[in-house]
Design a protein around this motif. Structure first.
Motif, mmCIF file in Angstrom:
data_model
loop_
_atom_site.group_PDB
_atom_site.id
_atom_site.type_symbol
_atom_site.label_atom_id
_atom_site.label_comp_id
_atom_site.label_asym_id
_atom_site.label_seq_id
_atom_site.Cartn_x
_atom_site.Cartn_y
_atom_site.Cartn_z
ATOM 1 N N SER A 9 -93.056 85.824 19.564
ATOM 2 C CA SER A 9 -94.443 86.167 19.559
ATOM 3 C C SER A 9 -95.528 86.186 19.811
ATOM 4 O O SER A 9 -96.409 85.988 19.963
ATOM 5 C CB SER A 9 -94.225 85.454 17.802
ATOM 6 N N HIS A 10 -94.907 84.519 21.450
ATOM 7 C CA HIS A 10 -95.532 84.398 21.538
ATOM 8 C C HIS A 10 -97.111 84.461 21.783
ATOM 9 O O HIS A 10 -98.646 84.830 22.038
ATOM 10 C CB HIS A 10 -95.545 85.799 22.851
ATOM 11 N N LEU A 11 -97.292 82.947 20.572
ATOM 12 C CA LEU A 11 -98.569 82.941 20.181
ATOM 13 C C LEU A 11 -99.388 81.675 21.323
ATOM 14 O O LEU A 11 -98.605 81.645 21.815
ATOM 15 C CB LEU A 11 -98.065 81.927 18.626
ATOM 16 N N SER A 12 -100.472 81.678 21.472
ATOM 17 C CA SER A 12 -101.555 80.531 21.929
ATOM 18 C C SER A 12 -102.336 80.080 21.171
ATOM 19 O O SER A 12 -101.980 80.097 20.004
ATOM 20 C CB SER A 12 -102.238 81.903 23.013
ATOM 21 N N ALA A 13 -102.486 78.576 22.243
ATOM 22 C CA ALA A 13 -103.766 78.008 21.106
ATOM 23 C C ALA A 13 -105.267 78.649 20.746
ATOM 24 O O ALA A 13 -105.275 78.769 19.307
ATOM 25 C CB ALA A 13 -103.976 76.907 21.998
ATOM 26 N N TYR A 19 -101.273 89.174 23.914
ATOM 27 C CA TYR A 19 -99.969 88.933 24.695
ATOM 28 C C TYR A 19 -98.981 90.882 25.201
ATOM 29 O O TYR A 19 -99.074 91.048 24.533
ATOM 30 C CB TYR A 19 -98.545 88.499 24.102
ATOM 31 N N ARG A 20 -100.002 91.097 26.177
ATOM 32 C CA ARG A 20 -99.782 91.922 27.121
ATOM 33 C C ARG A 20 -100.130 93.375 25.892
ATOM 34 O O ARG A 20 -99.726 94.327 25.550
ATOM 35 C CB ARG A 20 -97.588 92.434 27.200
ATOM 36 N N GLY A 21 -101.420 93.313 25.523
ATOM 37 C CA GLY A 21 -102.229 93.790 25.524
ATOM 38 C C GLY A 21 -102.016 93.972 23.575
ATOM 39 O O GLY A 21 -101.968 94.646 22.362
ATOM 40 N N VAL A 22 -100.969 93.176 22.770
ATOM 41 C CA VAL A 22 -100.919 92.629 21.605
ATOM 42 C C VAL A 22 -101.568 92.127 20.377
ATOM 43 O O VAL A 22 -101.460 91.050 20.806
ATOM 44 C CB VAL A 22 -98.977 92.971 20.879
ATOM 45 N N SER A 196 -79.951 91.263 19.800
ATOM 46 C CA SER A 196 -81.247 90.614 19.821
ATOM 47 C C SER A 196 -81.974 91.452 19.126
ATOM 48 O O SER A 196 -81.077 92.231 18.139
ATOM 49 C CB SER A 196 -81.221 91.448 20.895
ATOM 50 N N VAL A 197 -82.989 91.061 18.276
ATOM 51 C CA VAL A 197 -83.885 91.648 17.404
ATOM 52 C C VAL A 197 -85.228 92.203 18.161
ATOM 53 O O VAL A 197 -86.136 91.696 19.174
ATOM 54 C CB VAL A 197 -83.968 90.417 16.449
ATOM 55 N N PRO A 198 -86.284 93.052 17.843
ATOM 56 C CA PRO A 198 -87.037 92.883 18.020
ATOM 57 C C PRO A 198 -88.315 91.437 18.350
ATOM 58 O O PRO A 198 -88.725 91.001 17.647
ATOM 59 C CB PRO A 198 -87.719 94.461 17.128
ATOM 60 N N ALA A 199 -89.120 92.253 19.039
ATOM 61 C CA ALA A 199 -90.200 91.424 19.536
ATOM 62 C C ALA A 199 -91.063 91.371 18.373
ATOM 63 O O ALA A 199 -91.672 92.239 18.090
ATOM 64 C CB ALA A 199 -90.663 90.430 20.944
ATOM 65 N N ILE A 200 -92.103 89.798 17.637
ATOM 66 C CA ILE A 200 -93.166 90.182 16.859
ATOM 67 C C ILE A 200 -93.688 90.724 18.075
ATOM 68 O O ILE A 200 -95.405 91.423 17.589
ATOM 69 C CB ILE A 200 -93.346 88.215 16.786
ATOM 70 N N ALA A 201 -93.828 90.093 19.511
ATOM 71 C CA ALA A 201 -95.509 90.454 20.271
ATOM 72 C C ALA A 201 -94.764 92.206 20.311
ATOM 73 O O ALA A 201 -93.430 92.450 20.378
ATOM 74 C CB ALA A 201 -95.340 89.882 21.530
ATOM 75 N N ALA A 217 -93.834 100.366 20.635
ATOM 76 C CA ALA A 217 -92.932 100.482 20.021
ATOM 77 C C ALA A 217 -93.425 99.154 19.236
ATOM 78 O O ALA A 217 -94.122 98.388 19.430
ATOM 79 C CB ALA A 217 -91.707 99.886 20.697
ATOM 80 N N PRO A 218 -92.714 99.127 18.160
ATOM 81 C CA PRO A 218 -93.574 98.260 17.086
ATOM 82 C C PRO A 218 -92.268 97.110 17.279
ATOM 83 O O PRO A 218 -91.556 97.129 17.592
ATOM 84 C CB PRO A 218 -92.920 99.118 15.394
ATOM 85 N N GLY A 219 -93.030 95.782 16.196
ATOM 86 C CA GLY A 219 -92.739 94.790 15.958
ATOM 87 C C GLY A 219 -91.123 94.571 15.144
ATOM 88 O O GLY A 219 -91.515 95.416 13.634
ATOM 89 N N GLY A 220 -90.535 93.602 14.885
ATOM 90 C CA GLY A 220 -89.520 94.115 13.770
ATOM 91 C C GLY A 220 -89.254 92.452 13.870
ATOM 92 O O GLY A 220 -89.280 91.524 14.419
ATOM 93 N N PHE A 221 -87.607 92.433 12.741
ATOM 94 C CA PHE A 221 -87.363 91.389 12.691
ATOM 95 C C PHE A 221 -85.990 92.288 11.918
ATOM 96 O O PHE A 221 -85.799 92.688 11.781
ATOM 97 C CB PHE A 221 -87.647 90.836 10.890
ATOM 98 N N ARG A 222 -85.236 90.952 12.177
ATOM 99 C CA ARG A 222 -83.072 91.688 11.372
ATOM 100 C C ARG A 222 -83.327 91.494 10.578
ATOM 101 O O ARG A 222 -83.408 89.600 9.830
ATOM 102 C CB ARG A 222 -82.548 91.137 12.717
ATOM 103 N N LEU A 223 -82.380 91.645 9.746
ATOM 104 C CA LEU A 223 -81.926 91.197 8.437
ATOM 105 C C LEU A 223 -79.903 90.866 8.409
ATOM 106 O O LEU A 223 -79.511 91.915 8.805
ATOM 107 C CB LEU A 223 -81.959 92.186 7.653
#
Length: 246
Positions: A9-13, A19-22, A196-201, A217-223
């Protein structure tokens, strides 16, 4: 039983920092809103929760993950600060949901982009697998396999050969999950799926020698759906869900 894997997810304070435009804070909210529809039994976050290792970023992530209403665990990636992360939510080495065990490994190396497990952790992995023959998933941040991107292979898991040697005598490991590469990928290593899984970022462009970001490309998650403990044999199925920005 349903497991959801999230990563990178690459969150910041500063919640407004991109993050890279997202807009990662917004995208995390959108992805978690989609995750909750599936009512998972467990969410596993495979690293790079934060981009700056700040306590504020971990606190925001934890608050949003708590709102899912299910158990969740996380492990550190190369951008994380494990001690700060653990001060917000414990870093657990193993969980036992529904007749399975999920082993969470820490491949973080201070001030380096690549990863390493090290002999002490590999010894604990071997001991855990020897002591418990429950059907097993293993999760770590850095991919323990080579990919088709030379730059990524330079910052992957350094001791991947030792990792696979540690698994060699055990047949109850059914899959390995990782993050770090910022896109979906599945391969077989020693007959074990590595996913592996798509990044949130932002997503990285796969299968090219140099680094590039895929801005579309969109973000995503793995089930990951696991058979319950009463099944005649353990079964695992998996797919990726993509979440497009509004």
């Amino acid at each position: 039983m349903l497991i959801v894997q999230l990563s990178d997810s690459h969150l910041s304070a500063d919640p407004a920092r991109h993050y890279r435009g997202v807009d990662v804070q917004k995208r995390l909210g959108s992805i978690l809103a989609d995750v909750v529809r599936y009512q998972p039994d467990l969410v596993v976050v495979s690293g790079d929760v934060s981009d700056d290792g700040s306590v504020e970023s971990y606190q925001r992530a934890a608050e949003q993950l708590d709102a899912l209403g299910c158990r969740w665990v996380w492990l550190p990636g190369n951008h994380d600060h494990p001690a700060t992360m653990a001060s917000v939510r414990e870093l657990v080495p193993v969980v036992h949901p529904g007749g399975w065990q999920i082993i969470l490994l820490n491949s973080w190396i201070e001030n380096e982009e690549g990863g390493r497990l090290g002999e002490a952790q590999l010894a604990r992995l071997r001991a855990q697998l020897a002591d418990d023959d429950t059907p097993t998933l293993i999760v770590l941040h850095h991919p323990p396999v080579t990919v088709e991107s030379a730059w990524m292979n330079e910052i992957g898991l350094e001791d991947r050969e030792a990792f696979w040697a540690a698994l060699d005598q055990y047949d109850h490991v059914h899959a390995v999950l990782c993050g770090h590469i910022h896109h979906e990928r599945t391969c077989l290593q020693d007959r074990i799926p590595v996913m592996s899984v798509p990044a949130i970022a932002a997503q990285f462009v796969p299968d090219r020698p140099d680094f590039a970001v895929d801005n579309d490309a969109p973000g995503g998650f793995r089930l990951i759906r696991l058979s319950d403990k009463d099944a005649s044999r353990p079964l695992l199925s998996s797919r990726v869900a993509y979440v497009y920005d509004d």
